[in-house]
Write an enzyme that holds these catalytic residues in place. Structure first.
Site, PDB file in Angstrom:
ATOM      1  N   ARG A  41       0.822  -1.224   0.000  1.00  0.00           N
ATOM      2  CA  ARG A  41       0.000   0.000   0.000  1.00  0.00           C
ATOM      3  C   ARG A  41       0.851   1.267   0.000  1.00  0.00           C
ATOM      4  O   ARG A  41       0.461   2.270  -0.598  1.00  0.00           O
ATOM      5  CB  ARG A  41      -0.968  -0.024   1.174  1.00  0.00           C
ATOM      6  CG  ARG A  41      -2.091  -1.001   0.894  1.00  0.00           C
ATOM      7  CD  ARG A  41      -3.097  -1.055   1.997  1.00  0.00           C
ATOM      8  NE  ARG A  41      -4.277  -1.765   1.529  1.00  0.00           N
ATOM      9  CZ  ARG A  41      -5.136  -2.375   2.319  1.00  0.00           C
ATOM     10  NH1 ARG A  41      -4.960  -2.363   3.619  1.00  0.00           N
ATOM     11  NH2 ARG A  41      -6.182  -2.988   1.813  1.00  0.00           N
ATOM     12  N   LYS A 204     -15.664 -18.472   1.835  1.00  0.00           N
ATOM     13  CA  LYS A 204     -17.126 -18.555   1.867  1.00  0.00           C
ATOM     14  C   LYS A 204     -17.820 -18.185   0.562  1.00  0.00           C
ATOM     15  O   LYS A 204     -17.442 -17.224  -0.097  1.00  0.00           O
ATOM     16  CB  LYS A 204     -17.636 -17.582   2.925  1.00  0.00           C
ATOM     17  CG  LYS A 204     -17.359 -18.002   4.340  1.00  0.00           C
ATOM     18  CD  LYS A 204     -18.267 -17.158   5.222  1.00  0.00           C
ATOM     19  CE  LYS A 204     -17.734 -16.958   6.605  1.00  0.00           C
ATOM     20  NZ  LYS A 204     -18.072 -15.615   7.081  1.00  0.00           N
ATOM     21  N   GLY A 358      -6.925  -8.110  -0.792  1.00  0.00           N
ATOM     22  CA  GLY A 358      -6.976  -8.943   0.408  1.00  0.00           C
ATOM     23  C   GLY A 358      -6.141 -10.191   0.282  1.00  0.00           C
ATOM     24  O   GLY A 358      -4.976 -10.148  -0.106  1.00  0.00           O
ATOM     25  N   GLY A 381     -12.162  -5.432   0.267  1.00  0.00           N
ATOM     26  CA  GLY A 381     -13.595  -5.125   0.398  1.00  0.00           C
ATOM     27  C   GLY A 381     -14.074  -4.184  -0.686  1.00  0.00           C
ATOM     28  O   GLY A 381     -15.129  -4.397  -1.288  1.00  0.00           O
TER      29      GLY A 381
HETATM   30  P1  AMP Z   1     -11.483 -15.035   1.439  1.00  0.00           P
HETATM   31  O1  AMP Z   1     -11.127 -13.926   2.389  1.00  0.00           O
HETATM   32  O2  AMP Z   1     -12.918 -15.346   1.400  1.00  0.00           O
HETATM   33  O3  AMP Z   1     -10.878 -14.838   0.085  1.00  0.00           O
HETATM   34  O4  AMP Z   1     -10.846 -16.343   2.067  1.00  0.00           O
HETATM   35  C1  AMP Z   1      -9.500 -16.516   2.238  1.00  0.00           C
HETATM   36  C2  AMP Z   1      -9.274 -17.592   3.236  1.00  0.00           C
HETATM   37  O5  AMP Z   1      -9.869 -18.791   2.795  1.00  0.00           O
HETATM   38  C3  AMP Z   1      -7.804 -17.883   3.438  1.00  0.00           C
HETATM   39  O6  AMP Z   1      -7.433 -17.542   4.755  1.00  0.00           O
HETATM   40  C4  AMP Z   1      -7.704 -19.386   3.205  1.00  0.00           C
HETATM   41  O7  AMP Z   1      -6.897 -20.047   4.163  1.00  0.00           O
HETATM   42  C5  AMP Z   1      -9.144 -19.853   3.343  1.00  0.00           C
HETATM   43  N1  AMP Z   1      -9.348 -21.104   2.625  1.00  0.00           N
HETATM   44  C6  AMP Z   1      -9.088 -21.368   1.342  1.00  0.00           C
HETATM   45  N2  AMP Z   1      -9.319 -22.662   1.063  1.00  0.00           N
HETATM   46  C7  AMP Z   1      -9.742 -23.238   2.197  1.00  0.00           C
HETATM   47  C8  AMP Z   1     -10.137 -24.556   2.549  1.00  0.00           C
HETATM   48  N3  AMP Z   1     -10.112 -25.530   1.648  1.00  0.00           N
HETATM   49  N4  AMP Z   1     -10.540 -24.770   3.805  1.00  0.00           N
HETATM   50  C9  AMP Z   1     -10.541 -23.782   4.712  1.00  0.00           C
HETATM   51  N5  AMP Z   1     -10.170 -22.517   4.453  1.00  0.00           N
HETATM   52  C10 AMP Z   1      -9.769 -22.243   3.204  1.00  0.00           C
END
Ligand code: AMP
Length: 400
Positions: A41, A204, A358, A381
């Site tokens: 950043r 998610k 992120g 975000g």
């Molecule tokens: P996001 O912020 O939604 O992009 O999610 C990122 C997070 O998802 C990271 O910290 C990853 O460790 C987690 N992640 C990715 N794949 C998996 C998985 N198979 N099981 C659990 N967490 C995961």
């Protein structure tokens, strides 16, 4: 289609000489034991700061840092390490001012020398910042001739320095980073060159529904990995063992798969996985031979066959957007799939490749391929909200 920046000034439109320029930046960098651990950043903010200094502005820069809650947090969340770093990188005198709402900035501005700039202390030390209170905004306006927003990563928040100040200042516009972020995301949103492949991963489905819905008509193919994929597989009735599934999103995932099919669009889910019995240990890490995951095992990464499928699909792409890692990439043993996708992106010299901020930015940085993609957004975000079609308050506040 009309660019989002139509009707919005850029810093280059103003004569900055001897003007008091308030530059809102996103200098919200990770700091451990007083040391900045990721410079992304700060590096991204430098061109606009340099431009303002070179054009004779009397410059006040400001940012938030973390989420300070009490007076005790004033040390932990101080921008002092950032001030020191800026001083070193800009070869300029950076004066850190503790109280942005005091007389100090105005007084300092009157005698500011050519190679000096003011950095206001963490704006969130004043609760007016997050509450968009008038006190802080009025105080900043009293020493601002021109307002420039270059804090893309904070522009989805209606905070005082993002919307309160520009509402009261006539001369306002974007800096170079903000301009680039919006131009790149517009390229995806408004007229993406086809085929357009979107890679989605991360933890998610629920966080990405807005983006999926907004891109569904523009995208040719979705490639889905990360924990998100297990919710889609569960919707197809595939056994996913103990992998993370969002139970309340299984129905949505199933409907989405049907909608994609009905529109003749493609959605690829993992056909194999890297699995373990415990998240915190790679001792029994192995690949599955197919998409099923046995009881008691959990998926932590996409498998090698999936990597091949994703790579093949990416090779056809003219536009790629990537948000969310393919696995738990923070653990080295579970990062192969994410890094392989980063490599596949880097090997597309003729495509526009954009990585959402992120965790995805952290993942591509860790992969070593960061300099081979077209754009990495500095705002997690903000980029997601933008891509789900929301108007960002920080951009709207700059309209004349
Ligand atoms: P996001 O912020 O939604 O992009 O999610 C990122 C997070 O998802 C990271 O910290 C990853 O460790 C987690 N992640 C990715 N794949 C998996 C998985 N198979 N099981 C659990 N967490 C995961």
């Amino acid at each position: 289609m009309k660019s989002t920046l139509a009707g919005i000034h850029s810093i280059e439109d103003f004569d900055l000489k001897d003007k008091r320029v308030f530059l809102r930046l996103d200098l919200n960098v990770p700091i451990k034991n007083g040391k900045i651990t990721d410079m992304t950043r700060i590096d991204a903010a430098l061109p606009t700061i340099r431009y303002a200094l070179e054009h004779g502005a009397k410059l006040v820069v400001a940012s938030h840092l973390g989420r300070p809650e009490s007076k005790e947090d004033r040390v932990k969340y101080s921008l002092e390490p950032v001030a020191n770093k800026l001083q070193e990188l800009l070869d300029a005198d950076v004066i850190l001012v503790d109280e942005p709402e005091s007389e100090a900035p105005s007084a300092l501005l009157r005698s500011l020398k050519k190679n000096q700039l003011i950095l206001l202390e963490n704006l969130r030390f004043n609760e007016d910042e997050t509450e968009n209170g008038d006190g802080l905004a009025n105080a900043i306006c009293a020493y601002t001739d021109i307002y420039i927003n270059d804090a893309f990563g904070a522009s989805h928040r209606a905070h005082a320095s993002i919307v309160g100040v520009p509402a009261k200042v006539k001369q306002k516009g974007v800096g170079f980073l903000m301009k680039k972020e919006i131009e790149m995301l517009d390229k995806i949103m408004l007229a993406p060159e086809q085929p357009f492949v979107t890679i989605l991963g991360g933890s998610k489905v629920s966080d990405k529904i807005g983006v999926i819905e907004n891109l569904i008509d523009k995208v040719d193919t979705f490639l889905v990995g990360g924990a998100m994929a297990y919710t889609f597989l569960a919707a197809q009735g595939v056994a996913v063992g103990a992998s993370r599934v969002e139970k309340d999103k299984v129905k949505y995932a199933g409907e989405l798969l049907m909608r994609m099919k009905a529109r003749d669009k493609k959605m690829f889910l993992p056909v194999d996985h890297r699995i373990v019995t415990k998240f915190d240990s790679a001792a029994d890490l192995k690949s599955t031979s197919a998409s099923e995951i046995p009881d008691g095992w959990l998926g932590v990464d996409i498998g090698p066959k999936t990597v091949e499928t994703f790579r093949r699909e990416l090779q056809r792409a003219k536009t790629v957007f990537w948000n969310g890692p393919m696995g738990v990439f923070e653990t080295k043993d579970f990062a192969d799939g994410t890094f392989a996708v980063a490599k596949a992106l880097a090997e597309l010299p003729h495509a526009t490749t954009v990585v959402g901020g992120g965790d995805s930015a952290a993942a591509i940085n860790a992969s070593g391929y960061a300099d081979r993609v077209t754009h990495i957004s500095t705002g997690g975000g903000a980029s997601l909200e933008y891509l789900q079609g929301d108007k960002l308050p920080g951009i709207e506040a700059l309209r004349k």
